[in-house]
Design a protein around this motif. Structure first.
Motif, PDB file in Angstrom:
ATOM      1  N   LEU A  92       0.984  -1.079   0.177  1.00  0.00           N
ATOM      2  CA  LEU A  92      -0.146   0.036  -0.010  1.00  0.00           C
ATOM      3  C   LEU A  92       0.861   1.270  -0.016  1.00  0.00           C
ATOM      4  N   PRO A  93       0.418   2.343  -0.684  1.00  0.00           N
ATOM      5  CA  PRO A  93       1.446   3.664  -0.825  1.00  0.00           C
ATOM      6  C   PRO A  93       1.277   4.422   0.434  1.00  0.00           C
ATOM      7  N   PHE A  94       2.491   4.833   0.662  1.00  0.00           N
ATOM      8  CA  PHE A  94       2.473   5.871   2.003  1.00  0.00           C
ATOM      9  C   PHE A  94       1.927   7.289   1.335  1.00  0.00           C
ATOM     10  N   LYS A  95       1.033   7.900   1.878  1.00  0.00           N
ATOM     11  CA  LYS A  95       0.706   9.340   1.513  1.00  0.00           C
ATOM     12  C   LYS A  95       0.883  10.307   2.704  1.00  0.00           C
ATOM     13  N   LYS A  96       1.534  11.366   2.300  1.00  0.00           N
ATOM     14  CA  LYS A  96       1.947  12.455   3.401  1.00  0.00           C
ATOM     15  C   LYS A  96       0.769  13.199   3.791  1.00  0.00           C
ATOM     16  N   GLU A  97      -0.297  13.180   3.050  1.00  0.00           N
ATOM     17  CA  GLU A  97      -1.543  13.967   3.467  1.00  0.00           C
ATOM     18  C   GLU A  97      -2.421  13.255   4.397  1.00  0.00           C
ATOM     19  N   LEU A  98      -1.960  11.889   4.593  1.00  0.00           N
ATOM     20  CA  LEU A  98      -2.709  11.252   5.641  1.00  0.00           C
ATOM     21  C   LEU A  98      -1.929  10.720   6.780  1.00  0.00           C
ATOM     22  N   VAL A  99      -0.866  11.659   7.184  1.00  0.00           N
ATOM     23  CA  VAL A  99      -0.330  11.641   8.447  1.00  0.00           C
ATOM     24  C   VAL A  99      -0.255  13.080   8.927  1.00  0.00           C
ATOM     25  N   VAL A 100      -0.887  13.169  10.182  1.00  0.00           N
ATOM     26  CA  VAL A 100      -1.004  14.642  11.246  1.00  0.00           C
ATOM     27  C   VAL A 100      -0.400  14.350  12.494  1.00  0.00           C
ATOM     28  N   HIS A 101       0.096  15.285  12.881  1.00  0.00           N
ATOM     29  CA  HIS A 101       0.851  15.176  14.318  1.00  0.00           C
ATOM     30  C   HIS A 101       0.149  15.922  15.252  1.00  0.00           C
ATOM     31  N   CYS A 102      -0.346  15.349  16.412  1.00  0.00           N
ATOM     32  CA  CYS A 102      -1.058  15.920  17.369  1.00  0.00           C
ATOM     33  C   CYS A 102      -0.296  16.145  18.659  1.00  0.00           C
ATOM     34  N   ASN A 103      -0.501  17.371  19.441  1.00  0.00           N
ATOM     35  CA  ASN A 103       0.486  17.446  20.616  1.00  0.00           C
ATOM     36  C   ASN A 103      -0.283  16.789  21.811  1.00  0.00           C
ATOM     37  N   LEU A 104      -1.279  15.976  21.701  1.00  0.00           N
ATOM     38  CA  LEU A 104      -1.665  14.868  22.763  1.00  0.00           C
ATOM     39  C   LEU A 104      -2.980  15.802  23.677  1.00  0.00           C
ATOM     40  N   SER A 105      -3.194  16.987  23.248  1.00  0.00           N
ATOM     41  CA  SER A 105      -4.340  17.699  24.010  1.00  0.00           C
ATOM     42  C   SER A 105      -5.438  17.539  23.408  1.00  0.00           C
ATOM     43  N   LYS A 106      -6.477  17.540  24.081  1.00  0.00           N
ATOM     44  CA  LYS A 106      -8.081  17.070  23.311  1.00  0.00           C
ATOM     45  C   LYS A 106      -8.336  18.277  22.304  1.00  0.00           C
ATOM     46  N   ASP A 143      -6.238  19.727  20.345  1.00  0.00           N
ATOM     47  CA  ASP A 143      -5.488  19.392  18.841  1.00  0.00           C
ATOM     48  C   ASP A 143      -5.882  17.993  18.402  1.00  0.00           C
ATOM     49  N   ALA A 144      -6.306  17.148  19.231  1.00  0.00           N
ATOM     50  CA  ALA A 144      -6.769  15.784  18.811  1.00  0.00           C
ATOM     51  C   ALA A 144      -8.139  16.164  17.825  1.00  0.00           C
ATOM     52  N   VAL A 145      -9.073  16.832  18.467  1.00  0.00           N
ATOM     53  CA  VAL A 145     -10.081  17.242  17.760  1.00  0.00           C
ATOM     54  C   VAL A 145      -9.829  17.906  16.291  1.00  0.00           C
ATOM     55  N   HIS A 146      -8.883  18.677  16.431  1.00  0.00           N
ATOM     56  CA  HIS A 146      -8.353  19.499  15.094  1.00  0.00           C
ATOM     57  C   HIS A 146      -7.745  18.383  14.111  1.00  0.00           C
ATOM     58  N   CYS A 147      -6.995  17.495  14.596  1.00  0.00           N
ATOM     59  CA  CYS A 147      -6.530  16.698  13.633  1.00  0.00           C
ATOM     60  C   CYS A 147      -7.575  15.682  13.264  1.00  0.00           C
ATOM     61  N   ALA A 148      -8.246  15.128  13.802  1.00  0.00           N
ATOM     62  CA  ALA A 148      -9.538  14.391  13.470  1.00  0.00           C
ATOM     63  C   ALA A 148     -10.277  14.870  12.380  1.00  0.00           C
ATOM     64  N   GLU A 149     -10.572  16.448  12.764  1.00  0.00           N
ATOM     65  CA  GLU A 149     -11.445  17.153  11.590  1.00  0.00           C
ATOM     66  C   GLU A 149     -10.554  17.275  10.311  1.00  0.00           C
ATOM     67  N   LYS A 150      -9.543  17.315  10.547  1.00  0.00           N
ATOM     68  CA  LYS A 150      -8.539  17.591   9.153  1.00  0.00           C
ATOM     69  C   LYS A 150      -8.562  16.368   8.302  1.00  0.00           C
ATOM     70  N   VAL A 174      -6.922  10.230  21.795  1.00  0.00           N
ATOM     71  CA  VAL A 174      -6.646  10.724  20.437  1.00  0.00           C
ATOM     72  C   VAL A 174      -7.818  10.168  19.525  1.00  0.00           C
ATOM     73  N   ALA A 175      -7.688   8.721  19.678  1.00  0.00           N
ATOM     74  CA  ALA A 175      -8.726   7.757  18.772  1.00  0.00           C
ATOM     75  C   ALA A 175      -9.966   8.203  19.053  1.00  0.00           C
ATOM     76  N   ILE A 176     -10.471   8.223  20.589  1.00  0.00           N
ATOM     77  CA  ILE A 176     -11.612   8.329  20.897  1.00  0.00           C
ATOM     78  C   ILE A 176     -12.228   9.909  20.381  1.00  0.00           C
ATOM     79  N   GLN A 177     -11.421  10.739  20.488  1.00  0.00           N
ATOM     80  CA  GLN A 177     -11.983  12.200  19.947  1.00  0.00           C
ATOM     81  C   GLN A 177     -12.338  12.090  18.649  1.00  0.00           C
ATOM     82  N   LEU A 178     -11.316  11.251  17.653  1.00  0.00           N
ATOM     83  CA  LEU A 178     -11.636  10.960  16.218  1.00  0.00           C
ATOM     84  C   LEU A 178     -12.990  10.104  16.182  1.00  0.00           C
TER      85      LEU A 178
END
Length: 376
Positions: free
Chosen positions: A250-264, A266-273, A291-295
């Motif tokens: 499977l290909p690695f796609k940069k746009e499918l990787v986001v980094h979270c600072n572990l705060s609630k 930022d987790a919501v922001h990453c999920a929405e992105k 983070v998974a639960i916020q997603l």
């Protein structure tokens, strides 16, 4: 009456001492003495000695159970110590013995179950070995972490367990322990610059198993919400994600990787992105369960069905992961064992001193499969 002298105030009443009878007493029915407002202080052996009209050395020997002390004197000293709420000065003892029998623990947060559970495991081992524990929380702040390290140094701890903040990029405050001959063991979030013992879980293998599980369940456009880039766990879990994709073609796609600072937030922001991408992922592997639960919550809000439209896997097996609907598939870490292992290693380092060689211990993970990722 010539043999009776005053020997201090106890519980608001005048206490007397009879030299002839060698006893202390208060007069029945006597009203409490009005004690002037004085600056409060911790009772010392001097206070006990004055109250009993004996020498400081006698009090000290009685408290340390020397064999040359009369049992009645020892009993009187212990009773007076109880009445005055005397507490031994551990810092003074540590200065004499060059040992405080105290261990410091620095963790970044108490918001999730993870670090408190590690602390409980570590504290259990420390108590069995006769050590007290000072617990410091840095609140994910580098400045607070530096202050925590300074406090532990000032308290002359015998050793320290450390899990760094997400902000930590300089390590002089940790190296100060080394300069003072105080052993350090890092756990979970570690410092690679220091040649000290470290306790980790096999983050890479755990991530690899998680992503392979998603692939086996038919997901193909798999995203990853990673942690702060400065942390080793972030790199190891990202590598496991990438290698699993490569292993299965499977290909690695940069746009499918986001980094979270572990705060609630930022987790919501990453999920929405990720959820708002034109080509939305059909599965996401998350750096941890919070983070998974916020997603999951964000996906439900957008009417995305889990797991039929999106599979989600977390990391850590937080207690909440089992009760959310659907239950969250996660990578279980032996959390309490991290604390126990780190403390055992630290105690060995304290005992062996300069002869001790640092060790790197890696604990294995287990994939817990639940409803959030099972499409078969």
């Amino acid at each position: 009456m010539h043999a009776i002298t005053k020997s201090g105030i106890v519980r608001g009443k005048q206490r007397y001492y009879c030299k002839d009878c060698n006893i202390h007493f208060t007069r029945p029915g006597e009203a409490a003495v009005e004690v002037r407002q004085q600056k409060k202080h911790m009772a010392t052996i001097v206070d006990i000695a004055k109250a009993l009209n004996i020498s400081k050395s006698t009090v000290s020997r009685a408290l340390h159970e020397h064999s040359d002390i009369n049992p009645q004197t020892r009993a009187a000293v212990l009773e007076m110590a109880r009445q005055l709420d005397y507490q031994p000065n551990l810092l003074a003892k540590s200065l004499v013995k060059s040992k405080s029998n105290t261990i410091g623990i620095i963790v970044p947060e108490f918001l999730t179950y993870f670090f408190p559970t590690i602390i409980m495991g570590a504290q259990q081992v420390a108590e069995q070995a006769g050590y007290n524990v000072i617990i410091c929380q840095s609140q994910e702040s580098f400045k607070t972490e530096v202050a925590n390290a300074s406090v532990l140094l000032a308290n002359r701890v015998d050793g320290v367990l450390i899990s760094m903040t997400r902000e930590t990029k300089k390590f002089e405050h940790f190296k100060a322990f080394e300069r003072h001959g105080i052993p350090v063991v890092f756990f979970n979030r570690i410092c690679d610059e220091m040649d000290t013992s470290k306790v980790l879980v096999n983050d890479y293998e755990g991530a690899l198993k998680a992503v392979e599980h998603l692939i086996e369940n038919g997901y193909r456009n798999i995203a990853h919400i990673g942690g702060p880039p400065a942390l080793r766990i972030t790199h190891n879990r990202l590598k496991g994600y990438r290698d699993a994709l490569e292993k299965h073609g499977l290909p690695f796609k940069k746009e499918l990787v986001v980094h979270c600072n572990l705060s609630k937030k930022d987790a919501v922001h990453c999920a929405e992105k990720l959820l708002n991408l034109k080509h939305r992922p059909d599965a996401v592997f998350c750096v941890n369960d919070p983070v998974a639960i916020q997603l999951m919550l964000a996906a439900k809000k957008m009417k995305i069905k889990i797991p039929s439209e999106m599979g989600i896997v977390g990391f850590s097996n937080d207690p909440i992961s089992e009760v959310i609907e659907p239950a969250l598939t996660t990578v279980q870490q032996p959390v309490a064992d991290i604390g126990r292992s780190a403390m055992h290693i630290l105690l060995d380092a304290i005992t062996e001193g300069g002869a001790y060689s640092p060790v790197l211990q890696s604990l294995e993970t287990t994939l817990i499969i639940r409803g959030s990722s099972s499409r078969k």
